[in-house]
Design a protein around this motif. Structure first.
Motif, PDB file in Angstrom:
ATOM      1  N   GLY A   1       9.011   2.140  10.143  1.00 23.98           N
ATOM      2  CA  GLY A   1       8.852   2.954  11.332  1.00 23.98           C
ATOM      3  C   GLY A   1       7.797   4.037  11.153  1.00 23.98           C
ATOM      4  N   ARG A   2       7.833   4.706  10.011  1.00 22.38           N
ATOM      5  CA  ARG A   2       6.830   5.748   9.744  1.00 22.38           C
ATOM      6  C   ARG A   2       5.443   5.136   9.577  1.00 22.38           C
ATOM      7  NH1 ARG A   2      11.349   7.364   6.643  1.00 22.38           N
ATOM      8  NH2 ARG A   2      12.261   9.327   7.357  1.00 22.38           N
TER       9      ARG A   2
ATOM     10  N   ALA B   1       4.361   2.400  11.033  1.00 27.68           N
ATOM     11  CA  ALA B   1       3.890   2.004  12.359  1.00 27.68           C
ATOM     12  C   ALA B   1       3.405   3.207  13.158  1.00 27.68           C
ATOM     13  CB  ALA B   1       5.005   1.275  13.111  1.00 27.68           C
ATOM     14  N   ALA B   2       4.128   4.333  13.041  1.00 31.12           N
ATOM     15  CA  ALA B   2       3.726   5.534  13.774  1.00 31.12           C
ATOM     16  C   ALA B   2       2.392   6.059  13.265  1.00 31.12           C
ATOM     17  CB  ALA B   2       4.800   6.603  13.647  1.00 31.12           C
ATOM     18  N   ALA B   3       2.227   6.115  11.935  1.00 29.87           N
ATOM     19  CA  ALA B   3       0.961   6.586  11.362  1.00 29.87           C
ATOM     20  C   ALA B   3      -0.185   5.639  11.723  1.00 29.87           C
ATOM     21  CB  ALA B   3       1.094   6.705   9.845  1.00 29.87           C
ATOM     22  N   TYR B   4       0.118   4.352  11.724  1.00 26.28           N
ATOM     23  CA  TYR B   4      -0.915   3.353  12.046  1.00 26.28           C
ATOM     24  C   TYR B   4      -1.372   3.495  13.491  1.00 26.28           C
ATOM     25  CZ  TYR B   4      -3.281  -1.176  11.997  1.00 26.28           C
ATOM     26  OH  TYR B   4      -4.234  -2.175  12.051  1.00 26.28           O
ATOM     27  N   ARG B   5      -0.410   3.683  14.391  1.00 25.91           N
ATOM     28  CA  ARG B   5      -0.770   3.818  15.804  1.00 25.91           C
ATOM     29  C   ARG B   5      -1.592   5.084  16.045  1.00 25.91           C
ATOM     30  NH1 ARG B   5       0.759   1.472  20.447  1.00 25.91           N
ATOM     31  NH2 ARG B   5       2.368   0.229  19.411  1.00 25.91           N
ATOM     32  N   ARG B   6      -1.233   6.182  15.358  1.00 25.73           N
ATOM     33  CA  ARG B   6      -2.017   7.417  15.515  1.00 25.73           C
ATOM     34  C   ARG B   6      -3.456   7.205  15.057  1.00 25.73           C
ATOM     35  NH1 ARG B   6       2.756   9.873  13.550  1.00 25.73           N
ATOM     36  NH2 ARG B   6       1.883   9.953  11.436  1.00 25.73           N
ATOM     37  N   MET B   7      -3.649   6.432  14.003  1.00 28.53           N
ATOM     38  CA  MET B   7      -4.981   6.238  13.449  1.00 28.53           C
ATOM     39  C   MET B   7      -5.783   5.193  14.219  1.00 28.53           C
ATOM     40  SD  MET B   7      -7.218   7.087  11.121  1.00 28.53           S
ATOM     41  CE  MET B   7      -6.253   7.955   9.874  1.00 28.53           C
ATOM     42  N   TYR B   8      -5.134   4.079  14.607  1.00 30.38           N
ATOM     43  CA  TYR B   8      -5.879   2.949  15.154  1.00 30.38           C
ATOM     44  C   TYR B   8      -5.559   2.642  16.615  1.00 30.38           C
ATOM     45  CZ  TYR B   8      -7.108   2.307  10.300  1.00 30.38           C
ATOM     46  OH  TYR B   8      -7.596   2.522   9.038  1.00 30.38           O
ATOM     47  N   GLY B   9      -4.615   3.363  17.225  1.00 36.44           N
ATOM     48  CA  GLY B   9      -4.338   3.183  18.632  1.00 36.44           C
ATOM     49  C   GLY B   9      -3.637   1.899  19.012  1.00 36.44           C
TER      50      GLY B   9
ATOM     51  N   TRP C   1       0.807  -1.214   0.000  1.00 39.13           N
ATOM     52  CA  TRP C   1       0.000   0.000   0.000  1.00 39.13           C
ATOM     53  C   TRP C   1       0.846   1.272   0.000  1.00 39.13           C
ATOM     54  CZ3 TRP C   1      -4.664  -0.123  -1.639  1.00 39.13           C
ATOM     55  CH2 TRP C   1      -5.375  -1.327  -1.557  1.00 39.13           C
ATOM     56  N   GLY C   2       2.117   1.142  -0.385  1.00 39.61           N
ATOM     57  CA  GLY C   2       2.917   2.330  -0.638  1.00 39.61           C
ATOM     58  C   GLY C   2       3.694   2.868   0.539  1.00 39.61           C
TER      59      GLY C   2
END
Length: 369
Positions: free
Chosen positions: A349-350, A352-360, A343-344
């Motif tokens: 690391g980036r 995982a950080a974006a994923y955690r911000r979105m989905y906790g 998915w691009g």
């Protein structure tokens, strides 16, 4: 063809489609090979990677200065006439070809002089050691470690001299530059012309080197997809237009485009992104699909959705990655890295950080269920 190192095999001009992350080791006439293999040279016109085929890495080494000159001329779209060169030290080129762009690491450890009669490709050169001298139309230039310069298409014949040079290079296709120019300012369509060979501001040298290093890390990871490569190429082209003076950015700000920034534009753009997030679409592609300029599209998203088109696109792709992680079976070999790359998202690391911000939570936790 034979040389001091043994038989040299020349690959077909149109090789079979590359496998992801393939490495072709290519040796000149006096290079050595590993156990069980004879040296061979690169085809003069390598076929670009097929869609989804990843990148092609080519390593070329030779102790023949003349052979090095011919190979570099082919690799960088140069018509070279060698004046003086000494055999002995090993010349090398490690090239990573991603289709619309390519990176290279070049070592010219001795003294090489040549005349360039024609340049067909845009190349950005970052010096890491040694000296590069160039003379054209009465203008003499000297570049040393830390300098960034352009080898521009067309131009006038020039005399060049390399002395114990090591540098990295980036080739950018005409298609990438044309797309970047249309995105920067729709008033200047077509292939941009670069007006100088050095950055418009010395402070921009760092911007280019950081961008180049970021893309190099992406390619070196081995985790690439069409989406990753498309984004990387557009980033390089946009940065080149920012760093080096050119006709696409020389005219000042473009019209605001607020007339076309309507709710209908936003709805059509969102529908297009939702339907095509799995493909390598750019800002220019989205704008063309809804019949507005890139600037009008940006105004529509900022004014009505308080975001940008590409930020929205990343959110959609993040949602798809989330769905794939929930549905995947780690016992069957599914990995976070593979799904993120699909998915691009090249840098884990980036992602995982974006994923955690979105989905906790972490992507790994979602995958494990």
């Amino acid at each position: 063809m034979t040389g001091t190192g043994g038989t040299v095999r020349t690959q077909p001009r149109t090789p079979a489609p590359p496998t992801p992350g393939a490495v072709h080791t290519l040796a000149g006439p006096s290079a050595t090979t590993g156990t069980g293999g004879a040296p061979h040279t690169q085809p003069r016109t390598p076929a670009p990677p097929t869609p989804g085929g990843g990148v092609v890495r080519t390593e070329f080494r030779t102790r023949s200065a003349e052979e090095a000159g011919r190979f570099l001329g082919d690799a960088y779209g140069l018509s070279l006439r060698l004046r003086a060169a000494a055999d002995g030290p090993e010349y090398s080129l490690l090239r990573t070809d991603a289709g619309a762009f390519a990176g290279g690491a070049v070592s010219l450890p001795a003294h090489m002089e040549f005349t360039t009669h024609e340049v067909t490709a845009l190349t950005v050169v970052t010096m890491s050691a040694g000296l590069f001298e160039r003379s054209a139309a009465g203008v003499d230039e000297r570049f040393t470690a830390g300098d960034v310069l352009l080898v521009r298409p067309g131009g006038r014949p020039c005399f060049a001299r390399h002395t114990e040079t090591r540098c990295t290079t980036v080739n950018l296709s005409a298609a990438l530059l044309t797309e970047a120019a249309a995105t920067a300012d729709p008033r200047h369509p077509g292939l941009p012309r670069f007006l100088r060979s050095i950055p418009s501001d010395a402070r921009l040298t760092g911007l280019w080197t950081r961008t180049q290093d970021f893309v190099a890390e992406t390619l070196a990871s081995g985790l690439t997809s069409d989406l990753v490569l498309g984004q990387a190429g557009r980033l390089l082209a946009a940065t080149a237009l920012t760093v080096f003076p050119n006709t696409a950015t020389a005219g000042g700000p473009s019209p605001d485009g607020t007339r076309d920034a309507s709710p209908g534009t936003l709805r059509r753009a969102i529908a297009f992104i939702d339907a095509n997030a799995h493909t390598d679409i750019s800002l220019a592609d989205i704008a063309a699909a809804v019949y507005v300029t890139p600037r009008a599209l940006q105004y529509a998203f900022r004014g009505q959705a308080e975001t940008t088109p590409l930020t929205y696109l990343r959110r959609v792709r993040l949602a798809h990655a989330h769905a794939d992680l929930e549905a995947a079976d780690p016992g069957a070999g599914a990995t976070v890295a593979a799904i993120a790359t699909r998915w691009g998202f090249a840098h884990q690391g980036r992602f995982a950080a974006a994923y955690r911000r979105m989905y906790g939570t972490s992507p790994g936790a979602t995958l494990r269920g």
